[in-house]
Scaffold this active site. Structure first.
Site, PDB file in Angstrom:
ATOM      1  N   ARG A 171       0.846  -1.180   0.000  1.00  0.00           N
ATOM      2  CA  ARG A 171       0.000   0.000   0.000  1.00  0.00           C
ATOM      3  C   ARG A 171       0.892   1.244   0.000  1.00  0.00           C
ATOM      4  O   ARG A 171       2.108   1.152   0.116  1.00  0.00           O
ATOM      5  CB  ARG A 171      -0.912   0.015   1.234  1.00  0.00           C
ATOM      6  CG  ARG A 171      -0.192  -0.385   2.518  1.00  0.00           C
ATOM      7  CD  ARG A 171      -0.835   0.108   3.769  1.00  0.00           C
ATOM      8  NE  ARG A 171      -0.789   1.559   3.879  1.00  0.00           N
ATOM      9  CZ  ARG A 171       0.286   2.237   4.240  1.00  0.00           C
ATOM     10  NH1 ARG A 171       1.419   1.626   4.512  1.00  0.00           N
ATOM     11  NH2 ARG A 171       0.243   3.555   4.312  1.00  0.00           N
ATOM     12  N   GLY A 172       0.243   2.407  -0.111  1.00  0.00           N
ATOM     13  CA  GLY A 172       0.981   3.662  -0.148  1.00  0.00           C
ATOM     14  C   GLY A 172       1.246   4.069  -1.579  1.00  0.00           C
ATOM     15  O   GLY A 172       1.737   3.262  -2.394  1.00  0.00           O
ATOM     16  N   ALA A 173       0.923   5.306  -1.916  1.00  0.00           N
ATOM     17  CA  ALA A 173       0.928   5.742  -3.309  1.00  0.00           C
ATOM     18  C   ALA A 173       2.233   5.448  -4.055  1.00  0.00           C
ATOM     19  O   ALA A 173       2.207   4.786  -5.094  1.00  0.00           O
ATOM     20  CB  ALA A 173       0.578   7.231  -3.388  1.00  0.00           C
TER      21      ALA A 173
ATOM     22  N   ARG B 292      -6.847  -0.223  -7.273  1.00  0.00           N
ATOM     23  CA  ARG B 292      -7.188   0.828  -6.305  1.00  0.00           C
ATOM     24  C   ARG B 292      -7.347   2.131  -7.086  1.00  0.00           C
ATOM     25  O   ARG B 292      -6.348   2.774  -7.454  1.00  0.00           O
ATOM     26  CB  ARG B 292      -6.128   0.968  -5.212  1.00  0.00           C
ATOM     27  CG  ARG B 292      -5.986  -0.257  -4.331  1.00  0.00           C
ATOM     28  CD  ARG B 292      -5.404   0.066  -2.974  1.00  0.00           C
ATOM     29  NE  ARG B 292      -6.346   0.799  -2.148  1.00  0.00           N
ATOM     30  CZ  ARG B 292      -6.035   1.356  -0.975  1.00  0.00           C
ATOM     31  NH1 ARG B 292      -4.799   1.294  -0.515  1.00  0.00           N
ATOM     32  NH2 ARG B 292      -6.953   1.988  -0.271  1.00  0.00           N
TER      33      ARG B 292
ATOM     34  N   GLN C  29      -3.398   2.085  10.337  1.00  0.00           N
ATOM     35  CA  GLN C  29      -2.082   2.167   9.710  1.00  0.00           C
ATOM     36  C   GLN C  29      -1.111   3.009  10.525  1.00  0.00           C
ATOM     37  O   GLN C  29       0.098   2.776  10.486  1.00  0.00           O
ATOM     38  CB  GLN C  29      -2.193   2.736   8.292  1.00  0.00           C
ATOM     39  CG  GLN C  29      -2.902   1.830   7.307  1.00  0.00           C
ATOM     40  CD  GLN C  29      -4.357   2.216   7.117  1.00  0.00           C
ATOM     41  OE1 GLN C  29      -4.999   2.718   8.049  1.00  0.00           O
ATOM     42  NE2 GLN C  29      -4.894   2.000   5.932  1.00  0.00           N
TER      43      GLN C  29
ATOM     44  N   ASP D 180      -2.493  10.401  -1.951  1.00  0.00           N
ATOM     45  CA  ASP D 180      -2.700   9.332  -2.922  1.00  0.00           C
ATOM     46  C   ASP D 180      -3.012   9.880  -4.305  1.00  0.00           C
ATOM     47  O   ASP D 180      -2.802   9.196  -5.305  1.00  0.00           O
ATOM     48  CB  ASP D 180      -3.822   8.413  -2.455  1.00  0.00           C
ATOM     49  CG  ASP D 180      -3.372   7.509  -1.318  1.00  0.00           C
ATOM     50  OD1 ASP D 180      -3.010   6.363  -1.595  1.00  0.00           O
ATOM     51  OD2 ASP D 180      -3.351   7.963  -0.162  1.00  0.00           O
TER      52      ASP D 180
ATOM     53  N   ASN E 124      -6.186  11.961   0.427  1.00  0.00           N
ATOM     54  CA  ASN E 124      -5.316  11.194   1.315  1.00  0.00           C
ATOM     55  C   ASN E 124      -6.192  10.347   2.227  1.00  0.00           C
ATOM     56  O   ASN E 124      -7.425  10.458   2.209  1.00  0.00           O
ATOM     57  CB  ASN E 124      -4.409  12.127   2.123  1.00  0.00           C
ATOM     58  CG  ASN E 124      -3.288  11.372   2.827  1.00  0.00           C
ATOM     59  OD1 ASN E 124      -2.555  10.618   2.196  1.00  0.00           O
ATOM     60  ND2 ASN E 124      -3.167  11.555   4.125  1.00  0.00           N
ATOM     61  N   LYS E 125      -5.562   9.516   3.030  1.00  0.00           N
ATOM     62  CA  LYS E 125      -6.295   8.632   3.933  1.00  0.00           C
ATOM     63  C   LYS E 125      -7.374   9.403   4.690  1.00  0.00           C
ATOM     64  O   LYS E 125      -7.140  10.495   5.185  1.00  0.00           O
ATOM     65  CB  LYS E 125      -5.327   7.983   4.917  1.00  0.00           C
ATOM     66  CG  LYS E 125      -5.973   7.049   5.926  1.00  0.00           C
ATOM     67  CD  LYS E 125      -6.749   5.915   5.267  1.00  0.00           C
ATOM     68  CE  LYS E 125      -5.905   5.056   4.366  1.00  0.00           C
ATOM     69  NZ  LYS E 125      -6.686   3.978   3.709  1.00  0.00           N
TER      70      LYS E 125
END
Length: 381
Positions: A64-66, A98, A212, A253, A263-264
Site C-alpha cells: 500500500r501507499g501511493a 485501487r 495504519q 494518494d 489522502n487517507k
C-alpha cells in the site's frame, strides 16, 4: 512487536526495510512483498507469482501507499511479461486495483509502454520482458531518490515556517519506508528532523479503521528511535488546543490539478483544525502523485471499502484490511457502515505541497503545473 524500548543504538540507523523485491528462483520470477497486514506482530513475506496474486495483495493492503503502489504496478507488468502472460490484460487488472491511487496507474502505464514499444520494434517477448523489468527497476530507483529530495525540501520548509528549536509534528496514516522505494514522504521529513536533532515529538494518529498509524507508523518510528506517541484520531483536536502541534505532515494518494489532495480518510478534519489554530498543514508527495488530468477535488474518485472494516475488528495476524473472515464484531449484526478510504482536502487549507522538485506555497493550479513541468516524472495518460 516494535515499541519504544526496541530502538537502535544511538548514532546507528536500523537496517533498511525490505518492503518489495524481485526474485528469480528456479521455478520462475516472482515479486516478494513485506505483508503489511501482519505488522507489527510479524515480519512475513508474501510471494506473488502472478498478477492476480499481486492484485489481491494490493486490494488487501498487504502492499500500500501511493509511491510503492506505482513501483508494485511496474513490477507487476514486468512479472506478467516474464511469465509470458497477456501484458495488456495484466496492466488493466493492476490499474483498476485501487482507483484513487494515481501512482499505481502511472507505474503500470510506464512499464507497459516500454514493453509495448520493444515489441513494436521487433523484440522477441523475452527481450521485451527484460526491458520491462529494467524500467521497473529504474522507477524503483527514481522513487528512492525522490524520497531523499523530499526529505531535504520538507525539512527546509519547516525551518522557514517554524521558529528555531525542536518541532512537534503530527502525522496521519503511514508515509514511511513502507510506502516508498526510499524512506517515504511525510515520514521521511520527520525522520530528517529527528536525525538533525530537531524533532521534539512525533504525534501518530491511530488512523481508523485499519490502524495504519498504530500498526505501521509507530512501528517505523520505534525502529528509528524517534520520540513518538500514539493518539486516537478524535484526540487530535485536544492536542491543537493545548498548543502541542507545530505542524501537520501528511502524504497523498492523488493531487488534482487545482491542488486538492486526496489522502487517507481523516486528513481533511486535520486540515480544518490546523487552519483554525493557524498551524501549517503540509502535504509531502512525489510529482508522480500529481494528476494534471484530474481538474479538481470533486473529480477524484474516492475508493469505498467494505463496511466490515468498520463493524468488525480483525487482529493483524488475521489480515487487517484483507479478505479474510473471522473478525470480532464491534457493532450489532446488520449494521451498515460508511467507509471511504480517502477524503479530499481543498487547496485553500493546504499550506504547502512538497515534492522532490521543491515546494508550492501558496497552493495554486498554476504553481503546481509549473513545478511539475520541471519534473520528468509527471503523470502521463
Amino acid at each position: 512487536m516494535a515499541d519504544q524500548d526496541a530502538q537502535p543504538p544511538v548514532g546507528m540507523e536500523p537496517p533498511a526495510l525490505s518492503v518489495l523485491r524481485w526474485a528469480e528462483p528456479p521455478e520462475g520470477p516472482e515479486l516478494v512483498l513485506l505483508d503489511q497486514t501482519r505488522l507489527p506482530a510479524e515480519e512475513v513475506d508474501l510471494v506473488c507469482t502472478d498478477v492476480p496474486a499481486l492484485v489481491r495483495a494490493i486490494r488487501s493492503l498487504a502492499v500500500r501507499g501511493a509511491p510503492l503502489l506505482g513501483i508494485a504496478g511496474g513490477y507487476g507488468v514486468a512479472l506478467a511479461a516474464a511469465r509470458g502472460e497477456d501484458v495488456a490484460a495484466a496492466a488493466g487488472l493492476l490499474e483498476g486495483a485501487r482507483p484513487t491511487a494515481v501512482n499505481l496507474g502511472y507505474g503500470v502505464r510506464r512499464v507497459a509502454g516500454v514493453y509495448r514499444a520493444a515489441m513494436e520494434k521487433g523484440a522477441d517477448p523475452a527481450r521485451a520482458a527484460r526491458e520491462a523489468l529494467a524500467e521497473a527497476r529504474v522507477l524503483h530507483r527514481e522513487d528512492a531518490e525522490a524520497s531523499a529530495r523530499m526529505a531535504r525540501h520538507g525539512l527546509a520548509l519547516l525551518d522557514e515556517l517554524l521558529s528555531g528549536g525542536e518541532h512537534q509534528l503530527l502525522t496521519h496514516c503511514n508515509t514511511g519506508a513502507l510506502v516508498s522505494g526510499g524512506e517515504g514522504t511525510a515520514f521521511a521529513v520527520a525522520l530528517a528532523a529527528h536525525r538533525e536533532g530537531r524533532l521534539r515529538q512525533l504525534w501518530v494518529d491511530e488512523t481508523r479503521p485499519l490502524l495504519q498509524g498504530a500498526r505501521l507508523t509507530a512501528y517505523e518510528a520505534a525502529r528509528n528511535g524517534m520520540p513518538y506517541s500514539l493518539l486516537t484520531d478524535n484526540a487530535a483536536g485536544s492536542l491543537f488546543a493545548a498548543g502541542k502541534v507545530d505542524a501537520v505532515l501528511i502524504g497523498a494518494d492523488r493531487i488534482a490539478a487545482d491542488g486538492s489532495v486526496a489522502n487517507k480518510v481523516g486528513s481533511y478534519p486535520l486540515a480544518v483544525l490546523a487552519k483554525y489554530h493557524h498551524i501549517p498543514f503540509v502535504v509531502v508527495a512525489p510529482t508522480t502523485t500529481v494528476d494534471l488530468d484530474t481538474a479538481d477535488g470533486a473529480s477524484i474518485i474516492v475508493e469505498q471499502r467494505r463496511g466490515s472494516e468498520v463493524t468488525e475488528f480483525t487482529a493483524p495476524q488475521g489480515g487487517v484490511g484483507g479478505d479474510k473472515a473471522g473478525g470480532v464484531c464491534v457493532a450489532p449484526a446488520g449494521t451498515t457502515a460508511y467507509n471511504p478510504a480517502f477524503d479530499v482536502t481543498p487547496p485553500e487549507l493546504v499550506t504547502a505541497i512538497v515534492t522532490e522538485e521543491g515546494a508550492v506555497s501558496p497552493v495554486t493550479g498554476t504553481g503546481l503545473a509549473e513545478l511539475c513541468a520541471r519534473s520528468s516524472q509527471v503523470t502521463i495518460s
